[in-house]
Design a protein around this motif. Structure first.
Motif, mmCIF file in Angstrom:
data_model
loop_
_atom_site.group_PDB
_atom_site.id
_atom_site.type_symbol
_atom_site.label_atom_id
_atom_site.label_comp_id
_atom_site.label_asym_id
_atom_site.label_seq_id
_atom_site.Cartn_x
_atom_site.Cartn_y
_atom_site.Cartn_z
ATOM 1 N N GLU A 51 0.865 -1.172 0.000
ATOM 2 C CA GLU A 51 0.000 0.000 0.000
ATOM 3 C C GLU A 51 0.901 1.221 0.000
ATOM 4 O OE1 GLU A 51 -2.942 0.004 3.035
ATOM 5 O OE2 GLU A 51 -3.567 -2.028 2.607
ATOM 6 N N ASN A 52 0.749 2.035 -1.006
ATOM 7 C CA ASN A 52 1.616 3.189 -1.152
ATOM 8 C C ASN A 52 1.307 4.211 -0.057
ATOM 9 O OD1 ASN A 52 3.344 5.111 -2.042
ATOM 10 N ND2 ASN A 52 2.436 5.311 -4.090
ATOM 11 N N PRO A 53 2.280 4.576 0.766
ATOM 12 C CA PRO A 53 2.018 5.533 1.839
ATOM 13 C C PRO A 53 1.954 6.974 1.353
ATOM 14 C CG PRO A 53 4.295 4.855 1.905
ATOM 15 C CD PRO A 53 3.628 4.046 0.827
ATOM 16 N N VAL A 54 2.359 7.221 0.117
ATOM 17 C CA VAL A 54 2.375 8.575 -0.421
ATOM 18 C C VAL A 54 1.117 8.805 -1.250
ATOM 19 C CG1 VAL A 54 3.644 10.191 -1.872
ATOM 20 C CG2 VAL A 54 4.876 8.515 -0.491
ATOM 21 N N ASP A 55 0.381 9.861 -0.928
ATOM 22 C CA ASP A 55 -0.810 10.222 -1.688
ATOM 23 C C ASP A 55 -0.422 11.309 -2.675
ATOM 24 O OD1 ASP A 55 -3.412 10.296 -2.511
ATOM 25 O OD2 ASP A 55 -4.044 11.709 -0.948
ATOM 26 N N VAL A 56 -0.454 10.977 -3.962
ATOM 27 C CA VAL A 56 -0.012 11.897 -4.997
ATOM 28 C C VAL A 56 -1.227 12.623 -5.569
ATOM 29 C CG1 VAL A 56 1.199 12.077 -7.202
ATOM 30 C CG2 VAL A 56 1.885 10.355 -5.534
#
Length: 134
Positions: A51-56
């Motif tokens: 799960e990508n922790p960075v919200d782009v």
């Protein structure tokens, strides 16, 4: 009152059903097999799933990009035929815009005239200012 009426109806119905059950002796009745009911299996959580922790934030390219429909989505939307008809309609629309003399359905905005003429606006301002003073 409503609960009292429902209770009376329930008692009358249960008494009638008890009498009816006692008088019927049907020997041709059969017993069905035992049915086992189990709940749906719970979703298994995969602890190693990334799960990508960075919200782009969306960019110009991501706003215009549309993922192709999956096979499940195609099936839910009626199959491949409606999708192909929609794609053909888009291509026809693109071709129609290239026809000489084609006008877009959008019209330029035009300003409407003010609702009051100069004399009416001056009178309204005078009355408004007179109403502010005691």
């Amino acid at each position: 009152m409503r609960a009292l009426l429902m209770a009376a109806l329930w008692l009358a119905a249960s008494h009638a059903m008890a009498q009816q059950a006692a008088t019927t002796d049907d020997t041709s009745a059969t017993t069905l097999e035992t049915l086992t009911v189990r709940p749906d299996p719970e979703e298994v959580v995969d602890l190693y799933r990334f799960e990508n922790p960075v919200d782009v934030a969306p960019t110009v390219f991501s706003r215009r990009w549309k993922e192709p429909a999956s096979l499940e989505q195609l099936g839910k939307n009626g199959g491949i035929v409606p999708v192909l008809v929609g794609l053909a309609a888009q291509q026809v629309q693109k071709g129609a815009r290239k026809i000489p003399g084609w006008k877009e359905p959008e019209q330029p905005a035009t300003a409407r005239p003010p609702p009051l003429d100069e004399q009416q606006a001056a009178r309204a301002l005078r009355l408004h200012n007179a109403g502010d003073q005691p």
